[in-house]
Design a protein around this motif. Structure first.
Motif, PDB file in Angstrom:
ATOM      1  N   TYR A   1       0.854  -1.187   0.000  1.00  0.00           N
ATOM      2  CA  TYR A   1       0.000   0.000   0.000  1.00  0.00           C
ATOM      3  C   TYR A   1       0.894   1.242   0.000  1.00  0.00           C
ATOM      4  CZ  TYR A   1      -3.883  -3.045   1.404  1.00  0.00           C
ATOM      5  OH  TYR A   1      -4.834  -4.026   1.447  1.00  0.00           O
ATOM      6  N   TRP A   2       0.402   2.327  -0.577  1.00  0.00           N
ATOM      7  CA  TRP A   2       1.112   3.590  -0.522  1.00  0.00           C
ATOM      8  C   TRP A   2       0.095   4.732  -0.598  1.00  0.00           C
ATOM      9  CZ3 TRP A   2       0.511   0.764  -4.874  1.00  0.00           C
ATOM     10  CH2 TRP A   2       0.100   1.413  -6.034  1.00  0.00           C
ATOM     11  N   ASP A   3       0.516   5.873  -0.104  1.00  0.00           N
ATOM     12  CA  ASP A   3      -0.317   7.076  -0.138  1.00  0.00           C
ATOM     13  C   ASP A   3       0.264   8.003  -1.198  1.00  0.00           C
ATOM     14  OD1 ASP A   3      -1.636   9.499   0.293  1.00  0.00           O
ATOM     15  OD2 ASP A   3      -1.734   9.212   2.462  1.00  0.00           O
TER      16      ASP A   3
ATOM     17  N   GLN B   1      -4.904   9.657  -2.173  1.00  0.00           N
ATOM     18  CA  GLN B   1      -5.599   8.471  -1.669  1.00  0.00           C
ATOM     19  C   GLN B   1      -4.585   7.380  -1.375  1.00  0.00           C
ATOM     20  OE1 GLN B   1      -8.001   6.478  -4.643  1.00  0.00           O
ATOM     21  NE2 GLN B   1      -6.723   7.252  -6.300  1.00  0.00           N
ATOM     22  N   VAL B   2      -5.013   6.409  -0.571  1.00  0.00           N
ATOM     23  CA  VAL B   2      -4.185   5.228  -0.313  1.00  0.00           C
ATOM     24  C   VAL B   2      -4.480   4.229  -1.423  1.00  0.00           C
ATOM     25  CG1 VAL B   2      -3.713   3.322   1.244  1.00  0.00           C
ATOM     26  CG2 VAL B   2      -4.160   5.609   2.177  1.00  0.00           C
ATOM     27  N   ARG B   3      -3.422   3.806  -2.085  1.00  0.00           N
ATOM     28  CA  ARG B   3      -3.563   2.851  -3.185  1.00  0.00           C
ATOM     29  C   ARG B   3      -2.844   1.559  -2.851  1.00  0.00           C
ATOM     30  NH1 ARG B   3      -2.314   4.044  -8.867  1.00  0.00           N
ATOM     31  NH2 ARG B   3      -3.509   2.126  -8.930  1.00  0.00           N
ATOM     32  N   SER B   4      -3.180   0.517  -3.576  1.00  0.00           N
ATOM     33  CA  SER B   4      -2.504  -0.767  -3.406  1.00  0.00           C
ATOM     34  C   SER B   4      -2.371  -1.436  -4.770  1.00  0.00           C
ATOM     35  CB  SER B   4      -3.282  -1.669  -2.446  1.00  0.00           C
ATOM     36  OG  SER B   4      -4.516  -2.070  -3.029  1.00  0.00           O
TER      37      SER B   4
END
Length: 196
Positions: free
Chosen positions: A63-65, A69-72
């Protein structure tokens, strides 16, 4: 990582548009699931290259921000190579890489670099190579007398094309059919090499 349980299973539903299946990975003696034709072609090429010692699908989900937004993203495969290195692989034809995919691939590449793994986006395989590999693999299990194998390998040091090798085999009382099948098997095993 190569022994990780897949983070997700492949979904299956009526009228699904992508091509999925199970690839019989000969050099690892395992069955590997794939969920697109592109993944299946990669597995064929990796099997022929004979550099993978282990392979797992859908290995992890980082996951990353991105500030909005937080994405994966779940990479498609993790391979352990024969030199001990790790390799993470994603799939997308170059013409279909959109901004979201570009961001996911960039993050995954950076993550792999931090743990000294390779990262590859497999998108547009060499069609000539793939056609040949499909042919060669059909004969990967072809069995014949070891004397024929040694005879063809010795002749290959002096013969420059398949036609010459077939003629040589015929002169040694090896039928042209057996010689051709043996040549394809040896090309699959990389005991013979050719340019495409």
């Amino acid at each position: 990582m190569e022994h990780a349980v897949p983070f997700r299973s492949f979904s299956s539903y009526r009228a699904k548009r992508n091509y999925e299946g199970v690839y019989p990975f000969r050099n690892l003696n395992i069955q590997v699931e794939f969920e697109s034709l592109l993944e299946g072609l990669f597995l064929l090429q990796l099997d022929w290259e004979n550099t993978a010692t282990a392979l797992t699908a859908q290995p992890f989900r980082p996951y990353w921000d991105n500030g909005e937004q937080v994405r994966s993203h779940i990479p498609d495969y993790f391979c352990r190579l024969d030199n001990g290195d790790g390799l993470v692989v994603d799939f997308q034809p170059k013409e279909r890489v959109d901004e979201a995919a570009r961001e996911a691939f960039k993050f995954t590449r950076k993550l792999c670099e931090e743990v000294d793994w390779g990262y590859r986006i497999y998108g547009n395989p060499d069609t000539h190579l793939i056609k040949n590999l499909r042919l060669f693999k059909q004969y990967a299990s072809f069995e014949c007398d070891d004397r024929y194998v040694m005879s063809i390998l010795r002749a290959a040091a002096h013969k420059t094309n398949i036609t010459d090798l077939i003629s040589f085999g015929t002169s040694q009382d090896i039928s042209s059919t057996v010689t051709r099948r043996l040549i394809y098997r040896l090309l699959w095993e990389r005991k013979l090499q050719t340019d495409w």
